[in-house]
Design a protein around this motif. Structure first.
Motif, mmCIF file in Angstrom:
data_model
loop_
_atom_site.group_PDB
_atom_site.id
_atom_site.type_symbol
_atom_site.label_atom_id
_atom_site.label_comp_id
_atom_site.label_asym_id
_atom_site.label_seq_id
_atom_site.Cartn_x
_atom_site.Cartn_y
_atom_site.Cartn_z
ATOM 1 N N ASN A 194 0.828 -1.212 0.000
ATOM 2 C CA ASN A 194 0.000 0.000 0.000
ATOM 3 C C ASN A 194 0.860 1.258 0.000
ATOM 4 O OD1 ASN A 194 -2.368 -1.469 -0.018
ATOM 5 N ND2 ASN A 194 -2.659 -1.380 2.209
ATOM 6 N N GLY A 195 1.887 1.278 0.863
ATOM 7 C CA GLY A 195 2.777 2.429 0.908
ATOM 8 C C GLY A 195 3.510 2.618 -0.412
ATOM 9 N N ARG A 196 3.931 1.514 -1.018
ATOM 10 C CA ARG A 196 4.627 1.613 -2.301
ATOM 11 C C ARG A 196 3.716 2.185 -3.377
ATOM 12 N NH1 ARG A 196 5.556 -0.065 -7.147
ATOM 13 N NH2 ARG A 196 7.703 -0.418 -7.895
ATOM 14 N N GLU A 197 2.468 1.748 -3.398
ATOM 15 C CA GLU A 197 1.520 2.227 -4.408
ATOM 16 C C GLU A 197 1.280 3.726 -4.273
ATOM 17 O OE1 GLU A 197 -3.147 1.493 -5.745
ATOM 18 O OE2 GLU A 197 -2.144 0.074 -4.392
ATOM 19 N N VAL A 198 1.148 4.189 -3.023
ATOM 20 C CA VAL A 198 0.932 5.623 -2.789
ATOM 21 C C VAL A 198 2.145 6.428 -3.244
ATOM 22 C CG1 VAL A 198 0.626 7.378 -0.995
ATOM 23 C CG2 VAL A 198 -0.710 5.265 -0.904
ATOM 24 N N GLU A 214 3.112 12.094 -10.499
ATOM 25 C CA GLU A 214 2.458 13.385 -10.747
ATOM 26 C C GLU A 214 3.436 14.464 -11.201
ATOM 27 O OE1 GLU A 214 -0.260 14.972 -8.001
ATOM 28 O OE2 GLU A 214 -1.476 13.149 -7.865
ATOM 29 N N ALA A 215 4.726 14.197 -11.105
ATOM 30 C CA ALA A 215 5.756 15.135 -11.574
ATOM 31 C C ALA A 215 5.661 16.493 -10.885
ATOM 32 C CB ALA A 215 5.683 15.305 -13.087
ATOM 33 N N ARG A 216 5.390 16.467 -9.594
ATOM 34 C CA ARG A 216 5.376 17.666 -8.762
ATOM 35 C C ARG A 216 6.566 17.615 -7.801
ATOM 36 N NH1 ARG A 216 1.886 21.263 -11.058
ATOM 37 N NH2 ARG A 216 -0.104 20.252 -11.547
ATOM 38 N N PRO A 217 6.995 18.750 -7.251
ATOM 39 C CA PRO A 217 7.998 18.697 -6.193
ATOM 40 C C PRO A 217 7.525 17.820 -5.036
ATOM 41 C CG PRO A 217 7.706 20.945 -6.961
ATOM 42 C CD PRO A 217 6.614 20.135 -7.595
ATOM 43 N N ALA A 270 14.883 3.232 -1.070
ATOM 44 C CA ALA A 270 16.181 2.596 -0.883
ATOM 45 C C ALA A 270 16.175 1.139 -1.311
ATOM 46 C CB ALA A 270 16.609 2.714 0.576
ATOM 47 N N ARG A 271 15.051 0.466 -1.163
ATOM 48 C CA ARG A 271 15.044 -0.973 -1.441
ATOM 49 C C ARG A 271 14.363 -1.355 -2.747
ATOM 50 N NH1 ARG A 271 10.814 -3.050 3.231
ATOM 51 N NH2 ARG A 271 8.884 -2.895 2.019
ATOM 52 N N ASP A 272 13.766 -0.394 -3.433
ATOM 53 C CA ASP A 272 13.024 -0.709 -4.660
ATOM 54 C C ASP A 272 13.455 0.249 -5.766
ATOM 55 O OD1 ASP A 272 11.249 -1.314 -6.666
ATOM 56 O OD2 ASP A 272 9.469 -1.322 -5.388
ATOM 57 N N ALA A 273 14.438 -0.159 -6.563
ATOM 58 C CA ALA A 273 14.969 0.708 -7.612
ATOM 59 C C ALA A 273 13.913 1.056 -8.648
ATOM 60 C CB ALA A 273 16.159 0.021 -8.292
ATOM 61 N N ALA A 279 9.449 5.877 -11.756
ATOM 62 C CA ALA A 279 8.190 6.622 -11.759
ATOM 63 C C ALA A 279 8.404 8.122 -11.629
ATOM 64 C CB ALA A 279 7.297 6.134 -10.616
ATOM 65 N N ARG A 280 9.610 8.501 -11.308
ATOM 66 C CA ARG A 280 9.889 9.899 -11.008
ATOM 67 C C ARG A 280 10.242 10.692 -12.261
ATOM 68 N NH1 ARG A 280 15.505 12.297 -8.829
ATOM 69 N NH2 ARG A 280 14.869 14.479 -8.797
ATOM 70 N N ASP A 281 9.707 11.903 -12.360
ATOM 71 C CA ASP A 281 10.125 12.842 -13.398
ATOM 72 C C ASP A 281 11.411 13.506 -12.912
ATOM 73 O OD1 ASP A 281 10.575 14.969 -15.092
ATOM 74 O OD2 ASP A 281 8.484 15.565 -15.219
#
Length: 517
Positions: free
Chosen positions: A319-323, A330-333, A345-348, A353-355
């Motif tokens: 659940n935490g990973r999905e959030v 969303e490509a926001r700060p 740290a544990r899931d490359a 998913a990050r812009d």
């Protein structure tokens, strides 16, 4: 802002200075500064100067020379001066000659097997002891003879340039070291004055102008002052409404940890005007504590935001990973703390998913940093700078001296000089504060520096009950008139820190007003 320079950069600037001013002249300027602050400390601790006694603990080289020249100047003010020479054959000759010409005494520290009884007597007799053992080229703890000498010191210490035994580049202490009441440094602050144990052992840092400023390059680190934070702090203008000041989304807490949601959201609410949206399973608890917040059950229902604060209490499961993935997409700060850091740290795959053009701020304590970097930070500046570069993030490494590194190599440091924020939930408050500044459009590096400064000051206010007025606020490494005297405090919880945030903001804004006059 105050600059901080590494010893190598300081030495390079000194070489340029010596091209225009003779080195002995520069040394006399430094010695005059040391003598001035010794006299001030004698006045504070001994009630006067004339008839008092100062002991110089002198090593080899120019650092010891500064101490000896200062001793000669103190003799001219009626102070008795004895120099204890740790390395008589390598003592600065001109400084020793000047001390003796002024009527000061000098004696060798070492006898047949350690300190002589005469040296011990001199160290114990001083109303103030001047630490001139080692300078900026030193590394490691004190040598055995110097360590033995320091053990006999009972008077307050004035350190020349840095407390001997403290690493000048990192502030770390690996072995015996001096703890100073006052450190007199020249031309610019060094890392040991604002980092790690060096921050504490330096005591009150006094900066003496020796003509170095025109020869200094850009600083290696920058320390923000209250006026800097106050000038940058977002406040509503007559043209603003709740949307124009930026909207922060908060994804924190869970059914098991609703307090994380309440504290993170509260940090945002008390930092700036505008709007805060909460998204998560602790919506009911957030509404009860903060009725002004728009609370929904999921990130998808939160609506449009300008930045996100995520991590405290969300858990490290699916659940935490999905959030976290949804927020990064969303490509926001984003400011990511606690569980969000563990997930990254544990899931490359989460990094995909990050812009990369959207600022991402990570706020680890040392344990969380070790999960990211694979080891505990030693040299905090180097570790933070390298991790920020590697991941392309702003890395806010929390601690008694907090370090903020940008991926382009810029570094801010905040030497709080106290540990009042070391309480459960205070990091949640910081996440909300920092996220709110990002949503308001504050430059990410400055947002980090300003949030850390005000957060630390709020903790101090909550712990001590001391509020400064008129913009005069405590400042680590500041001059006497800018630094509050030590105050007895009491341990606090994060809720007390949170309640003091508006008072801390008013202080820094008052400081900015005074500074602008």
């Amino acid at each position: 802002m105050r600059g901080v320079w590494t010893p190598d950069r300081i030495r390079a600037a000194e070489e340029r200075l010596f091209g225009t001013v003779a080195e002995p002249v520069v040394m006399r300027r430094a010695a005059n500064g040391v003598a001035l602050h010794v006299r001030r400390l004698l006045g504070e601790r001994a009630g006067g100067v004339a008839g008092r006694h100062v002991t110089l603990l002198v090593g080899a080289g120019n650092n010891g020379g500064d101490a000896l020249w200062a001793g000669a100047l103190l003799r001219g003010r009626g102070v008795g001066v004895t120099a204890v020479l740790l390395a008589p054959d390598k003592t600065h000759r001109e400084g020793l000659r000047a001390l003796r010409a002024a009527g000061g005494r000098a004696l060798a520290a070492e006898g047949g097997s350690g300190l002589t009884s005469e040296a011990v007597g001199a160290l114990r007799r001083g109303d103030v002891v001047v630490d001139g053992v080692v300078g900026l080229s030193a590394s490691g703890g004190l040598r055995p003879l110097a360590a033995e000498a320091v053990e006999h010191v009972e008077a307050p210490v004035v350190a020349v340039d840095l407390p001997s035994g403290v690493d000048p580049n990192t502030g770390l202490v690996e072995g015996p070291a001096v703890s100073a009441e006052v450190t007199v440094t020249f031309g610019g602050l060094k890392p040991c004055h604002v980092l790690e144990e060096g921050l504490v052992r330096s005591g009150r840092v006094r900066l003496v102008d020796i003509g170095l400023a025109p020869h200094l390059d850009e600083p290696d680190l920058t320390v923000l002052d209250p006026a800097d934070a106050g000038a940058a702090w977002p406040v509503p203008s007559p043209e603003d409404d709740k949307y124009s000041q930026g909207v922060l989304g908060v994804a924190a807490g869970s059914a098991n940890f609703p307090g994380a949601a309440v504290l993170t959201t509260g940090g945002a609410v008390r930092t700036a005007s505008g709007m805060v949206r909460y998204a998560g399973p602790a919506a009911d608890a957030v509404r009860e504590s903060w009725p002004e917040v728009v609370a929904t059950g999921s990130v998808g229902d939160a609506g449009r935001v300008q930045a996100w604060g995520i991590g405290p209490g969300i858990g490290t499961g699916s659940n935490g990973r999905e959030v976290l993935a949804r927020v990064l997409e969303e490509a926001r700060p984003v400011v990511a703390d606690a569980d969000a850091i563990t997930l990254l740290a544990r899931d490359a795959a989460l990094w995909d998913a990050r812009d990369p053009d959207a600022p991402l701020v990570l706020t680890p304590h040392d344990g969380e940093f070790a999960r990211l970097a694979g080891e505990q930070p030693g040299d905090r500046v180097a570790a933070a700078r390298e991790t920020a570069r590697r991941y392309g993030v702003l890395l806010l490494l929390k601690g008694n001296s907090t370090v903020v590194a940008a991926p382009d190599g810029r570094v801010l440091a905040h030497p709080s000089g106290h540990a009042w924020p070391a309480t459960a939930g205070s990091g949640d408050v910081l996440t909300g504060m920092l996220g709110r500044l990002l949503a308001a459009g504050v430059d990410p590096l400055w947002a980090c520096g300003c949030a850390v400064l005000v957060h630390a000051r709020a903790a101090e206010i909550a712990a001590t009950g001391v509020v400064e007025h008129g913009g005069r606020v405590p400042r680590a490494g500041g001059d006497a008139e800018d630094r509050a005297e030590p105050t007895v405090g009491a341990p606090i919880g994060a809720s007390a820190l949170l309640a003091a945030v508006p008072t801390a903001i008013r202080e820094v804004r008052a400081a900015a007003t005074v500074s602008a006059r």
